[in-house]
Design an enzyme around this catalytic site. Structure first.
Site, mmCIF file in Angstrom:
data_model
loop_
_atom_site.group_PDB
_atom_site.id
_atom_site.type_symbol
_atom_site.label_atom_id
_atom_site.label_comp_id
_atom_site.label_asym_id
_atom_site.label_seq_id
_atom_site.Cartn_x
_atom_site.Cartn_y
_atom_site.Cartn_z
ATOM 1 N N ASN A 183 0.877 -1.175 0.000
ATOM 2 C CA ASN A 183 0.000 0.000 0.000
ATOM 3 C C ASN A 183 0.915 1.226 0.000
ATOM 4 O O ASN A 183 1.489 1.572 1.020
ATOM 5 C CB ASN A 183 -0.885 -0.039 1.256
ATOM 6 C CG ASN A 183 -1.719 1.217 1.406
ATOM 7 O OD1 ASN A 183 -1.767 2.056 0.503
ATOM 8 N ND2 ASN A 183 -2.366 1.361 2.551
ATOM 9 N N LYS A 185 0.142 4.246 -0.256
ATOM 10 C CA LYS A 185 -0.489 5.438 0.346
ATOM 11 C C LYS A 185 -0.264 6.655 -0.557
ATOM 12 O O LYS A 185 -0.195 6.499 -1.774
ATOM 13 C CB LYS A 185 0.019 5.632 1.782
ATOM 14 C CG LYS A 185 -0.134 4.348 2.618
ATOM 15 C CD LYS A 185 0.059 4.547 4.086
ATOM 16 C CE LYS A 185 -0.118 3.205 4.802
ATOM 17 N NZ LYS A 185 -0.001 3.290 6.248
ATOM 18 N N HIS A 238 -9.333 1.264 5.135
ATOM 19 C CA HIS A 238 -8.056 1.444 5.826
ATOM 20 C C HIS A 238 -8.270 2.367 7.022
ATOM 21 O O HIS A 238 -9.083 3.292 6.968
ATOM 22 C CB HIS A 238 -7.029 2.035 4.858
ATOM 23 C CG HIS A 238 -5.638 1.965 5.415
ATOM 24 N ND1 HIS A 238 -5.182 2.877 6.332
ATOM 25 C CD2 HIS A 238 -4.630 1.078 5.212
ATOM 26 C CE1 HIS A 238 -3.936 2.549 6.671
ATOM 27 N NE2 HIS A 238 -3.585 1.462 6.001
ATOM 28 N N GLU A 278 -6.638 4.784 8.058
ATOM 29 C CA GLU A 278 -6.439 6.208 7.750
ATOM 30 C C GLU A 278 -7.698 6.800 7.127
ATOM 31 O O GLU A 278 -8.034 7.956 7.367
ATOM 32 C CB GLU A 278 -5.214 6.361 6.828
ATOM 33 C CG GLU A 278 -3.921 6.108 7.601
ATOM 34 C CD GLU A 278 -2.813 5.460 6.802
ATOM 35 O OE1 GLU A 278 -2.853 5.490 5.551
ATOM 36 O OE2 GLU A 278 -1.872 4.916 7.434
ATOM 37 N N GLU A 308 -4.942 -4.738 10.756
ATOM 38 C CA GLU A 308 -3.908 -3.728 10.945
ATOM 39 C C GLU A 308 -4.144 -2.980 12.255
ATOM 40 O O GLU A 308 -4.928 -2.024 12.290
ATOM 41 C CB GLU A 308 -3.935 -2.718 9.793
ATOM 42 C CG GLU A 308 -3.739 -3.342 8.426
ATOM 43 C CD GLU A 308 -3.169 -2.340 7.417
ATOM 44 O OE1 GLU A 308 -2.131 -2.651 6.837
ATOM 45 O OE2 GLU A 308 -3.744 -1.257 7.251
ATOM 46 N N GLY A 361 2.970 2.401 10.808
ATOM 47 C CA GLY A 361 3.926 3.498 10.624
ATOM 48 C C GLY A 361 4.634 3.920 11.898
ATOM 49 O O GLY A 361 5.269 4.962 11.949
ATOM 50 N N SER A 399 3.874 -1.993 10.388
ATOM 51 C CA SER A 399 5.332 -2.068 10.542
ATOM 52 C C SER A 399 5.896 -3.456 10.230
ATOM 53 O O SER A 399 6.838 -3.920 10.884
ATOM 54 C CB SER A 399 5.758 -1.614 11.942
ATOM 55 O OG SER A 399 5.346 -0.275 12.161
HETATM 56 P P1 13P Z 1 3.300 0.426 7.679
HETATM 57 O O1 13P Z 1 3.810 -0.856 7.077
HETATM 58 O O2 13P Z 1 4.028 1.632 7.167
HETATM 59 O O3 13P Z 1 3.231 0.356 9.165
HETATM 60 O O4 13P Z 1 1.804 0.616 7.161
HETATM 61 C C1 13P Z 1 0.920 -0.436 7.257
HETATM 62 C C2 13P Z 1 -0.296 -0.088 6.514
HETATM 63 O O5 13P Z 1 -1.039 0.808 6.898
HETATM 64 C C3 13P Z 1 -0.576 -0.805 5.260
HETATM 65 O O6 13P Z 1 -1.855 -0.548 4.804
#
Ligand code: 13P
Length: 253
Positions: free
Chosen positions: A9, A11, A98, A100, A170, A176, A216
């Site tokens: 992803n 983003k 997601h 976010e 997640e 992140g 992560s």
């Molecule tokens: P990270 O791998 O940067 O922690 O992000 C995970 C994520 O949100 C994938 O959709």
């Protein structure tokens, strides 16, 4: 046997030329390694780069997915992208719900449910995200939260429709942050999610559902996470922006 899936992803990162360089580098790497035959790689770039990434496309290396889709079928919804548009680009996958999008764009379980329905009507497999925030885990409410997200977001589907769904757990506190769920924490939640699916759709459907871990995930922890019986791969953020790391994670199977 259910598929192992490693999905990147991206983003809202990278310029067009950086994105182009990244896919080239991923392709170069993939040409040098042999992945387990049951491992499927997916790249989910931002909308404007979908065609460019698809054009690299040799589906034997990776498939392409979007990061979001409209809950509406089409028409006067400025700035939105419909499932019909994604279908017309022959995309196979799309991330939905997601954390976010839930946090910054007020996406509710009902909106997630509507998006999933649209995608399936257009033959696109949804990668549906769920996961608790830190405060919910600290108050031991993670199972209740994930159960609500899965039930309200997905259980309106028939068993036949559900067969095309991929789930990504997640934990928001791990996204992140460099903090990863321990393999035991991941396995505990993945097994719980699978048990919810088994209760609702039966054991066979549950056994065939790929449940990915995200938060992560990197080359140094992927092997341990993917070794868990109910962890069927990863949804990778930061590490999917580095060709070496992304491919190394896929090699963890
Ligand atoms: P990270 O791998 O940067 O922690 O992000 C995970 C994520 O949100 C994938 O959709």
């Amino acid at each position: 046997m259910r598929k192992h899936i490693v999905a990147g992803n991206w983003k809202m990162n990278m310029t067009f030329s950086e994105a182009d360089d990244l896919v080239s580098a991923i392709m170069d790497k993939l040409e040098q390694v042999t992945l387990d035959a049951n491992t499927q790689m997916i790249i989910c770039p931002p909308f404007p780069y979908l065609e460019m990434v698809s054009d690299f496309g040799d589906e034997s290396y990776f498939s392409v997915g979007a990061q979001n889709v409209s809950d509406q079928e089409g028409g006067a919804y400025t700035g939105e992208v419909s499932a019909a548009m994604l279908e017309s680009m022959e995309l196979d996958y799309c991330i939905v719900g997601h954390s976010e999008r839930r946090a910054y764009y007020h996406e509710t379980d009902a909106i997630v449910a509507a998006k999933v329905k649209r995608l399936l009507a257009h033959y696109i497999r949804p990668i549906v995200c769920c996961g608790e925030v830190l405060e919910e885990r600290e108050s031991n409410r993670q199972f209740e939260v994930v159960k609500r997200q899965i039930t309200d977001g997905l259980f309106h589907l028939t068993a036949e429709e559900f067969a095309d769904v991929i789930i990504a757990y997640e934990p928001v506190w791990a996204i992140g942050t460099g903090k990863t769920a321990t393999p035991d924490q991941a396995e505990e939640m993945h097994a719980f999610i699978r048990s919810l699916i088994a209760e609702h759709y039966g054991q066979e459907v549950a056994d065939n559902t790929s449940i990915l871990y995200g938060g992560s995930c990197k080359p140094s922890n992927a092997k341990e996470l993917f070794a868990q019986p109910d962890v069927d791969g990863g949804l990778i953020g930061g590490a999917s922006l580095k060709a070496d790391d992304f491919v190394a994670i896929a090699q963890a199977f």
